[in-house]
Scaffold this active site. Sequence first.
Site, PDB file in Angstrom:
ATOM      1  N   SER A  49       0.845  -1.205   0.000  1.00  0.00           N
ATOM      2  CA  SER A  49       0.000   0.000   0.000  1.00  0.00           C
ATOM      3  C   SER A  49       0.879   1.252   0.000  1.00  0.00           C
ATOM      4  O   SER A  49       0.370   2.349  -0.231  1.00  0.00           O
ATOM      5  CB  SER A  49      -0.931   0.007   1.218  1.00  0.00           C
ATOM      6  OG  SER A  49      -0.214  -0.247   2.404  1.00  0.00           O
ATOM      7  N   LYS A 117       4.417 -11.430   3.537  1.00  0.00           N
ATOM      8  CA  LYS A 117       3.000 -11.660   3.191  1.00  0.00           C
ATOM      9  C   LYS A 117       2.903 -11.712   1.681  1.00  0.00           C
ATOM     10  O   LYS A 117       3.567 -10.920   1.000  1.00  0.00           O
ATOM     11  CB  LYS A 117       2.124 -10.529   3.735  1.00  0.00           C
ATOM     12  CG  LYS A 117       0.665 -10.631   3.280  1.00  0.00           C
ATOM     13  CD  LYS A 117      -0.217  -9.601   3.914  1.00  0.00           C
ATOM     14  CE  LYS A 117      -0.217  -8.275   3.199  1.00  0.00           C
ATOM     15  NZ  LYS A 117      -0.611  -8.319   1.773  1.00  0.00           N
ATOM     16  N   GLU A 186      -9.370  -9.998   2.853  1.00  0.00           N
ATOM     17  CA  GLU A 186      -9.678  -8.600   2.501  1.00  0.00           C
ATOM     18  C   GLU A 186     -10.927  -8.504   1.637  1.00  0.00           C
ATOM     19  O   GLU A 186     -11.104  -9.259   0.676  1.00  0.00           O
ATOM     20  CB  GLU A 186      -8.485  -7.977   1.747  1.00  0.00           C
ATOM     21  CG  GLU A 186      -8.779  -6.534   1.326  1.00  0.00           C
ATOM     22  CD  GLU A 186      -7.559  -5.712   0.944  1.00  0.00           C
ATOM     23  OE1 GLU A 186      -6.426  -6.219   1.026  1.00  0.00           O
ATOM     24  OE2 GLU A 186      -7.762  -4.543   0.549  1.00  0.00           O
TER      25      GLU A 186
END
Length: 272
Positions: A49, A117, A186
């Site tokens: 992000s 991740k 998510e």
Amino acid sequence: MKHPKKVTVPRLLCLKEKSRKIVMVTAYDATFASLIDEAGVDAILVGDSLGNVIQGHENTIPVTTDDIVYHCRAVARGVKRAHIIGDMPFTANKMSSDKTLEDAAKIIQKGHAESVKLEGGQEMAATISKIVSSGIPVMGHVGMTPQSVHAFGGFKTQGKTTDAQKKILDDAIAVAQAGAYGVVLEGIPGELAASITDQISIPTIGIGAGVDCDGQVLVSYDLLGMLEDFRPRFVKQYAQLSVTIKDAVSQYASEVRNGIFPAEEHTVYLKK
Ligand code: KIV
């Protein structure tokens, strides 16, 4: 001062066993990371992000492994307690599993992250096994995986049909069976996230997936209210730092323009 006890992967697994919620937040630099760490979170994600909130891109696809390594190093300098997770960016994730393993090792060795991740479900299972076998703990990420934004046609909630729900459940199971120690869920309906959380033994960390996950993650810039025009339903702003920052900087500008800053106490004089 005594160093606080580091949060490890076994500790995160233990939190699920004890039904204690896991708190995860993103950070990208040493100062924010140290404040977030001192606030007592369990895990800090150096997320891709950063493509949005640091680099100003519309999505996470342009982020490189070198970008993640650079920001992980900065975060690691600021963190004493929280577990540090380095995100595998698009280019590391979607190529060959050899390249993914090589980049995971780089994020651990050069970035000083403690686990990685990566996005993807069943199609990533063999790669996850390979990375885990090499001694690198892996957190999975299924559902609305932002690196697949073009395939999804936008950042849209996934798992709205029965078939799509089954696929996301199978993805989470595949990730867990491949040896991941946790999985981010998510942008999926709360009932689906609850059902996945019941059916797998590893912790689920939700973002836009309801309250029944084993933990939650938010992008720090979202929870701190740094981005005025970005307020999706799944974000709660716990502060409005955009307002605080603009007020502080405009007060500074006004004081500079009016000769108020720097005052005497901010200045060294030879004769006094
Ligand atoms: O990159 C990121 O910040 C993430 C979280 C939103 C889960 O992947």
